[in-house]
Design an enzyme around this catalytic site. Structure first.
Site, PDB file in Angstrom:
ATOM      1  N   GLU A  36      45.348   1.316  61.596  1.00  0.00           N
ATOM      2  CA  GLU A  36      44.306   0.929  62.561  1.00  0.00           C
ATOM      3  C   GLU A  36      44.418   1.839  63.786  1.00  0.00           C
ATOM      4  OE1 GLU A  36      41.584  -1.108  63.082  1.00  0.00           O
ATOM      5  OE2 GLU A  36      41.634  -0.212  65.094  1.00  0.00           O
ATOM      6  N   TYR A  83      25.635 -21.332  68.305  1.00  0.00           N
ATOM      7  CA  TYR A  83      26.465 -22.271  67.537  1.00  0.00           C
ATOM      8  C   TYR A  83      27.800 -22.474  68.243  1.00  0.00           C
ATOM      9  CZ  TYR A  83      27.932 -17.716  65.574  1.00  0.00           C
ATOM     10  OH  TYR A  83      28.345 -16.422  65.407  1.00  0.00           O
TER      11      TYR A  83
HETATM   12  C1  LIG Z   1      25.488  -9.351  66.587  1.00  0.00           C
HETATM   13  C2  LIG Z   1      26.279  -9.471  65.314  1.00  0.00           C
HETATM   14  C3  LIG Z   1      26.479 -10.731  64.745  1.00  0.00           C
HETATM   15  C4  LIG Z   1      27.177 -10.860  63.545  1.00  0.00           C
HETATM   16  N1  LIG Z   1      27.336 -12.097  62.994  1.00  0.00           N
HETATM   17  C5  LIG Z   1      27.970 -12.221  61.804  1.00  0.00           C
HETATM   18  C6  LIG Z   1      28.140 -13.517  61.204  1.00  0.00           C
HETATM   19  O1  LIG Z   1      27.762 -14.535  61.764  1.00  0.00           O
HETATM   20  N2  LIG Z   1      28.765 -13.588  59.984  1.00  0.00           N
HETATM   21  C7  LIG Z   1      29.235 -12.465  59.361  1.00  0.00           C
HETATM   22  O2  LIG Z   1      29.810 -12.587  58.248  1.00  0.00           O
HETATM   23  N3  LIG Z   1      29.084 -11.227  59.892  1.00  0.00           N
HETATM   24  C8  LIG Z   1      28.468 -11.081  61.097  1.00  0.00           C
HETATM   25  N4  LIG Z   1      28.327  -9.847  61.653  1.00  0.00           N
HETATM   26  C9  LIG Z   1      28.790  -8.666  60.905  1.00  0.00           C
HETATM   27  C10 LIG Z   1      30.279  -8.454  61.051  1.00  0.00           C
HETATM   28  O3  LIG Z   1      30.619  -8.422  62.404  1.00  0.00           O
HETATM   29  C11 LIG Z   1      30.696  -7.150  60.391  1.00  0.00           C
HETATM   30  O4  LIG Z   1      30.074  -7.009  59.140  1.00  0.00           O
HETATM   31  C12 LIG Z   1      32.203  -7.119  60.175  1.00  0.00           C
HETATM   32  O5  LIG Z   1      32.866  -7.272  61.404  1.00  0.00           O
HETATM   33  C13 LIG Z   1      32.627  -5.803  59.528  1.00  0.00           C
HETATM   34  O6  LIG Z   1      34.034  -5.779  59.428  1.00  0.00           O
HETATM   35  P1  LIG Z   1      34.773  -4.441  58.982  1.00  0.00           P
HETATM   36  O7  LIG Z   1      36.219  -4.765  58.968  1.00  0.00           O
HETATM   37  O8  LIG Z   1      34.146  -3.916  57.734  1.00  0.00           O
HETATM   38  O9  LIG Z   1      34.441  -3.387  60.118  1.00  0.00           O
HETATM   39  P2  LIG Z   1      34.903  -3.385  61.651  1.00  0.00           P
HETATM   40  O10 LIG Z   1      34.974  -4.748  62.193  1.00  0.00           O
HETATM   41  O11 LIG Z   1      34.023  -2.398  62.327  1.00  0.00           O
HETATM   42  O12 LIG Z   1      36.391  -2.831  61.586  1.00  0.00           O
HETATM   43  C14 LIG Z   1      36.661  -1.466  61.369  1.00  0.00           C
HETATM   44  C15 LIG Z   1      38.051  -1.176  61.913  1.00  0.00           C
HETATM   45  O13 LIG Z   1      38.405   0.150  61.559  1.00  0.00           O
HETATM   46  C16 LIG Z   1      38.999   0.787  62.665  1.00  0.00           C
HETATM   47  N5  LIG Z   1      38.794   2.232  62.502  1.00  0.00           N
HETATM   48  C17 LIG Z   1      37.625   2.911  62.581  1.00  0.00           C
HETATM   49  N6  LIG Z   1      37.839   4.209  62.349  1.00  0.00           N
HETATM   50  C18 LIG Z   1      39.169   4.357  62.110  1.00  0.00           C
HETATM   51  C19 LIG Z   1      39.987   5.481  61.792  1.00  0.00           C
HETATM   52  N7  LIG Z   1      39.493   6.723  61.673  1.00  0.00           N
HETATM   53  N8  LIG Z   1      41.316   5.273  61.608  1.00  0.00           N
HETATM   54  C20 LIG Z   1      41.851   4.017  61.726  1.00  0.00           C
HETATM   55  N9  LIG Z   1      41.117   2.927  62.039  1.00  0.00           N
HETATM   56  C21 LIG Z   1      39.790   3.107  62.210  1.00  0.00           C
HETATM   57  C22 LIG Z   1      38.274   0.197  63.871  1.00  0.00           C
HETATM   58  O14 LIG Z   1      39.026   0.328  65.056  1.00  0.00           O
HETATM   59  C23 LIG Z   1      38.113  -1.250  63.442  1.00  0.00           C
HETATM   60  O15 LIG Z   1      39.223  -2.035  63.806  1.00  0.00           O
HETATM   61  C24 LIG Z   1      27.678  -9.697  62.885  1.00  0.00           C
HETATM   62  C25 LIG Z   1      27.484  -8.450  63.459  1.00  0.00           C
HETATM   63  C26 LIG Z   1      26.815  -8.329  64.669  1.00  0.00           C
HETATM   64  C27 LIG Z   1      26.636  -6.967  65.278  1.00  0.00           C
END
Ligand SMILES: Cc1cc2nc3c(=O)[nH]c(=O)nc-3n(C[C@H](O)[C@H](O)[C@H](O)COP(=O)(O)OP(=O)(O)OC[C@H]3O[C@@H](n4cnc5c(N)ncnc54)[C@H](O)[C@@H]3O)c2cc1C
Length: 426
Positions: A53, A239
């Site tokens: 991370e 919510y």
């Molecule tokens: C307004 C809003 C409301 C939402 N509401 C919901 C909801 O109610 N329910 C739901 O299921 N989803 C919801 N979502 C969607 C949800 O937030 C995302 O789909 C989810 O957080 C994605 O998780 P992820 O781990 O794939 O990506 P991320 O949360 O983006 O995590 C990616 C991680 O990778 C790290 N990273 C990036 N590049 C590198 C690199 N080169 N090297 C090392 N680390 C790196 C980052 O620092 C980060 O910690 C919502 C989104 C938004 C914008």
């Protein structure tokens, strides 16, 4: 000068390269909800996992998240039932209202009805609480190596595995494993290298988010249910989180982001939001005016997935937003990341026609990733497409808006309930 990653994982890999270990070793890039869920699930399946991370510590934004019964079921399957019950809310109903008139358009009963229909509850939770419970489970299990402050730069696939080049404390380091999972979110570098398909597209939709103590609100604005307010070119969702003591509010409006899109958390001007919502009904306006501090996100997406190759190729897989970023209008982005994690673990554990109960060995990990991609991409694409369509319906004007409101009044719950989604993947 390039250094080799010191420590536990490097040593374990050296043992493996001597051929004394048949345990599959996986590198996960990204420690968001997707990466943490992936690490937990893969290590449950017997794989040896190291997670990288870039942030100096695991942290989540101060916002809420909804978890459909399909997602709650997965978390329960990982033994997180009590941990989830301790921090999540389980609202009894989801209500859809007109943002302009305030009239109720439809209701989906959650609580016991959803539980009876799908075998799991509908939950709302603070993102930091969800992240903490995944992290606590990882730490208790003690088998995943967690590397913070480690930014992945690029991967190099080769016949025997994958090398990850990353940067930590101003040093360029590298490490090797049998396979790599990119869970590095919307602006994924792993995806760029795998698919080279350019940057995500700005949607012209802006998300204003706030978290407000219910005790600070007048009684009539407090709420323990999920409410979605639909208006022309906008919608607002609210919510409860944290034992119902806080109200999470997200207002989506149409507009242009002036700042850096990749930094998805900007401080917001409450007056701008009030201007967008000026034609709203009194209860909604009162709520918006009662909140002083908002954060602003510009929403960017990619088109729905077009094939399994967008979910995995060879020894490299994508998970969560890296594979299928979506509009949040189905509240399932994190949910699909968690479902991805569960599926990845299933194929690694040997639940598939080609693997018949055999845990993945370093040699067949590419085949297993292929199974994972085949099983996941269509569902992810369906959810992405439905989220886009929801945006059009939520923000409708003119005849479409009239039709939406009439259909919702007539069909109510049957329109709001989504068995294909809430039952979980087949
Ligand atoms: C307004 C809003 C409301 C939402 N509401 C919901 C909801 O109610 N329910 C739901 O299921 N989803 C919801 N979502 C969607 C949800 O937030 C995302 O789909 C989810 O957080 C994605 O998780 P992820 O781990 O794939 O990506 P991320 O949360 O983006 O995590 C990616 C991680 O990778 C790290 N990273 C990036 N590049 C590198 C690199 N080169 N090297 C090392 N680390 C790196 C980052 O620092 C980060 O910690 C919502 C989104 C938004 C914008």
């Amino acid at each position: 000068m390039r250094w080799r990653a010191p420590g536990w994982f490097q040593q374990r890999l050296q043992v493996a390269s001597l051929g004394t270990s048949q345990v599959t070793k996986i590198l996960i890039v990204g420690g968001g909800i997707g990466g943490l869920a992936g690490a937990l699930a893969c290590s449950h399946s017997g794989a040896q996992v190291a997670l990288f991370e870039r942030a100096a510590e695991f942290s989540e934004v101060g916002a809420g998240i909804q978890l459909g019964p399909n997602v709650v079921k997965v978390l329960h399957g990982w033994g997180l039932q009590d941990a989830l019950a301790a921090v999540a809310d389980f609202p009894q109903r989801l209500q859809v209202c007109s943002a302009t008139s305030g009239a109720e358009l439809g209701v989906l009963r959650l609580g016991a009805e959803i539980q009876a229909r799908y075998g799991s509850a509908y939950a709302t939770i603070h993102r930091a609480d969800l992240q903490s419970l995944l992290l606590a489970a990882l730490k208790q299990q003690g088998r995943v190596q967690l590397n913070v402050g480690s930014t992945a730069n690029r991967f190099v696939p080769h016949d025997a595995g994958v090398t990850l080049e990353f940067r930590r404390l101003n040093h360029d380091l590298e490490t090797h494993a049998d396979a790599l999972v990119g869970a590095d979110g919307l602006w994924s570098r792993v995806r760029q290298q795998l698919l080279n398909d350019g940057a995500p597209r700005a949607t012209g939709h802006l998300a204003y988010r706030a978290m407000v103590a219910q005790s600070s609100l007048p009684e009539r604005l407090r709420s323990q249910q999920v409410t979605a307010w639909l208006g022309p070119h906008l919608h607002v969702v609210q919510y409860p989180v944290r034992g119902g003591e806080w109200l999470n509010v997200v207002a989506i409006v149409e507009g242009k982001m002036v700042d850096d899109a990749e930094n998805w958390d900007h401080s917001a001007n409450a007056t701008d939001l009030q201007r967008h919502l000026a034609a709203s009904c009194t209860p909604l306006l009162d709520l918006i005016h009662a909140i002083d501090h908002w954060r602003l996100w510009g929403l960017s997406i990619r088109p729905p997935m077009r094939g399994a190759h967008e979910q995995a190729q060879g020894r490299v897989a994508l998970l969560g937003d890296a594979a299928h970023p979506m509009l949040p209008y189905l509240a399932q982005g994190a949910g699909m990341a968690i479902e991805d994690a569960a599926e990845l673990a299933r194929v690694l554990a040997g639940d598939g026609p080609a693997s018949a109960g055999r845990p993945a060995s370093p040699n067949d990990v590419a085949t297993r990733f292929g199974q994972y991609a085949n099983r996941r991409w269509q569902r992810n694409a369906q959810v992405q497409a439905r989220a886009i369509r929801n945006g059009q319906i939520f923000h409708a004007t003119g005849p479409l808006r009239w039709g939406r409101d009439a259909a919702m009044r007539l069909l109510g719950e049957s329109l709001l309930d989504l068995p294909w989604l809430y039952q979980g993947p087949r």
